[in-house]
Scaffold this active site. Structure first.
Site, PDB file in Angstrom:
ATOM      1  N   HIS A  45       0.752  -1.302  -0.127  1.00  0.00           N
ATOM      2  CA  HIS A  45      -0.157  -0.109  -0.025  1.00  0.00           C
ATOM      3  C   HIS A  45       0.992   1.319   0.060  1.00  0.00           C
ATOM      4  O   HIS A  45       0.479   2.351  -0.332  1.00  0.00           O
ATOM      5  CB  HIS A  45      -0.836  -0.026   1.185  1.00  0.00           C
ATOM      6  CG  HIS A  45      -1.911  -0.966   1.322  1.00  0.00           C
ATOM      7  ND1 HIS A  45      -3.147  -0.889   0.191  1.00  0.00           N
ATOM      8  CD2 HIS A  45      -2.098  -2.046   2.074  1.00  0.00           C
ATOM      9  CE1 HIS A  45      -3.728  -2.007   0.520  1.00  0.00           C
ATOM     10  NE2 HIS A  45      -3.434  -2.770   1.561  1.00  0.00           N
ATOM     11  N   ARG A  70       7.113  -5.357   3.320  1.00  0.00           N
ATOM     12  CA  ARG A  70       6.042  -5.949   2.891  1.00  0.00           C
ATOM     13  C   ARG A  70       5.625  -6.052   1.627  1.00  0.00           C
ATOM     14  O   ARG A  70       5.418  -4.898   0.774  1.00  0.00           O
ATOM     15  CB  ARG A  70       4.615  -5.350   3.628  1.00  0.00           C
ATOM     16  CG  ARG A  70       3.433  -5.909   3.236  1.00  0.00           C
ATOM     17  CD  ARG A  70       1.912  -5.341   3.845  1.00  0.00           C
ATOM     18  NE  ARG A  70       1.496  -4.321   3.871  1.00  0.00           N
ATOM     19  CZ  ARG A  70       0.375  -3.893   4.244  1.00  0.00           C
ATOM     20  NH1 ARG A  70      -0.353  -4.583   4.976  1.00  0.00           N
ATOM     21  NH2 ARG A  70       0.350  -2.511   4.229  1.00  0.00           N
ATOM     22  N   ASP A  84      16.607 -10.454  -2.244  1.00  0.00           N
ATOM     23  CA  ASP A  84      17.672  -9.861  -3.096  1.00  0.00           C
ATOM     24  C   ASP A  84      18.401  -8.420  -2.893  1.00  0.00           C
ATOM     25  O   ASP A  84      19.448  -8.048  -2.949  1.00  0.00           O
ATOM     26  CB  ASP A  84      17.888 -10.405  -4.353  1.00  0.00           C
ATOM     27  CG  ASP A  84      17.543 -11.946  -4.741  1.00  0.00           C
ATOM     28  OD1 ASP A  84      17.644 -12.562  -3.715  1.00  0.00           O
ATOM     29  OD2 ASP A  84      17.259 -12.199  -5.759  1.00  0.00           O
ATOM     30  N   GLU A 146      -5.506 -11.445   7.877  1.00  0.00           N
ATOM     31  CA  GLU A 146      -6.446 -10.598   7.913  1.00  0.00           C
ATOM     32  C   GLU A 146      -7.795 -10.515   7.003  1.00  0.00           C
ATOM     33  O   GLU A 146      -8.245  -9.720   6.475  1.00  0.00           O
ATOM     34  CB  GLU A 146      -5.494  -9.287   7.264  1.00  0.00           C
ATOM     35  CG  GLU A 146      -4.760  -9.433   5.883  1.00  0.00           C
ATOM     36  CD  GLU A 146      -4.028  -8.332   5.378  1.00  0.00           C
ATOM     37  OE1 GLU A 146      -4.162  -7.346   5.846  1.00  0.00           O
ATOM     38  OE2 GLU A 146      -3.202  -8.662   4.544  1.00  0.00           O
ATOM     39  N   ASP A 172      -7.873  -4.857   7.523  1.00  0.00           N
ATOM     40  CA  ASP A 172      -8.551  -6.020   6.659  1.00  0.00           C
ATOM     41  C   ASP A 172      -9.207  -7.047   7.685  1.00  0.00           C
ATOM     42  O   ASP A 172     -10.307  -7.261   7.135  1.00  0.00           O
ATOM     43  CB  ASP A 172      -7.501  -6.411   5.835  1.00  0.00           C
ATOM     44  CG  ASP A 172      -7.283  -5.712   4.505  1.00  0.00           C
ATOM     45  OD1 ASP A 172      -8.163  -5.025   3.910  1.00  0.00           O
ATOM     46  OD2 ASP A 172      -5.908  -5.367   4.348  1.00  0.00           O
TER      47      ASP A 172
HETATM   48  C1  3PY Z   1      -4.455  -3.948   7.682  1.00  0.00           C
HETATM   49  O1  3PY Z   1      -4.781  -3.243   8.608  1.00  0.00           O
HETATM   50  O2  3PY Z   1      -5.099  -4.588   6.863  1.00  0.00           O
HETATM   51  C2  3PY Z   1      -2.952  -3.905   7.070  1.00  0.00           C
HETATM   52  O3  3PY Z   1      -2.385  -4.401   6.168  1.00  0.00           O
HETATM   53  C3  3PY Z   1      -2.000  -2.656   7.557  1.00  0.00           C
HETATM   54  O4  3PY Z   1      -1.808  -1.972   6.475  1.00  0.00           O
HETATM   55 MG    MG Z   2      -4.172  -5.119   5.225  1.00  0.00          MG
END
Ligand code: 3PY
Ligand code: MG
Length: 263
Positions: A45, A70, A84, A146, A172
């Site tokens: 994100h 991430r 890498d 999530e 999420d």
């Molecule tokens: C969430 O809260 O879903 C995340 O992935 C944080 O960015």
């Molecule tokens: Mg998320």
């Protein structure tokens, strides 16, 4: 390579980190000199891409803050390229099943434990090919819980060999539970968190969470998480600017409008 954050997680010492969404090497230099154990560059994100990452990671080399990435998706190409480029661990979003978790682990580990392709660019620049001897032990593979499906398959995911920790995406996760994002006090949310902490404990995994504020990070650690982010670069700028503006307007810095936390 010695992954200092991973050592702490294995020793069950709580650790705090910073979330980086902006592709600014100077900001990264400043933030990773705070008293935090890790910084996570967000390719899912965050407002950054892979070529930004190739500049951000060198900018913080030599500082004892573990660089995590991430990745945008659970794909071996994404995971391999982040490692890498010098990431010492990956946070893999939207892991819904044990198969997803196995795919993430395989992408993090060289054979025979996994199928990571050999081409350690920055790792080899910094420490030579001896990196290969320690990488499987030192690269952290953190999978995100999530989604509703991830939660349903929590126990199978947590039992996958090679996973170092579960990382909660609370926003999420709210969606997955049919809640408004940010409704972290709903019993459905707190119940899910309790189940995730229990699965981590049972499988000797580190439990992590994306904290949307310092308070949330502190509460998360107090409730049993091993690691939590304290906020994002953008949220720090916003909070600092609002406080300073409020002080300049004579309202006192503690009366600044709520910085809205989060991202
Ligand atoms: C969430 O809260 O879903 C995340 O992935 C944080 O960015
Ligand atoms: Mg998320």
């Amino acid at each position: 390579m010695l992954n200092l954050a991973l050592q702490k997680w294995r020793a069950k010492e709580p650790s705090l980190g910073i979330w980086s969404n902006l592709p600014d090497i100077h900001m990264a230099e400043v933030l990773c000199r705070m008293d935090v154990d890790w910084i996570c560059f967000d390719l899912q994100h965050g407002l950054m891409d892979y070529s930004d990452l190739t500049r951000l990671l060198p900018a913080i080399t030599g500082v004892p803050t573990t660089p995590l990435v991430r990745v945008a998706a659970n794909q071996p190409e994404q995971i391999g390229k982040a490692l890498d480029a010098g990431a010492q661990g990956v946070i893999v979003p939207m892991v819904n099943s044990a198969d997803d978790a196995r795919r993430a682990v395989a992408a993090c580990r060289y054979p025979p434990q996994g199928s990571r392709s050999c081409g350690p660019m920055r790792d080899a620049m910094l420490e030579g090919m001896s990196y290969l001897a320690t990488a499987n032990q030192q690269v952290a593979c953190l999978v995100m819980i999530e989604t509703a499906e991830g939660l349903r398959n929590l126990d199978e995911i947590a039992a996958v060999e090679g996973v170092d920790g579960l990382f909660v995406g609370p926003m999420d996760l709210c969606y997955g539970l049919g809640l408004a994002p940010g409704n972290f006090t709903d019993p459905a949310f707190t119940g899910a968190i309790a189940a995730i902490l229990k699965a981590c404990e049972k499988n000797a995994l580190a439990a992590g969470i994306f904290g949307v504020s310092g308070e949330m990070a502190a509460n998360s650690i107090a409730s049993g998480f091993d690691f939590a982010s304290i906020g994002t670069d953008i949220s720090f700028i916003r909070a600092g600017a609002l406080q300073t503006l409020s002080a300049a307007q004579g309202k006192g810095k503690d009366n600044a409008p709520n910085p809205r936390g989060g991202y």
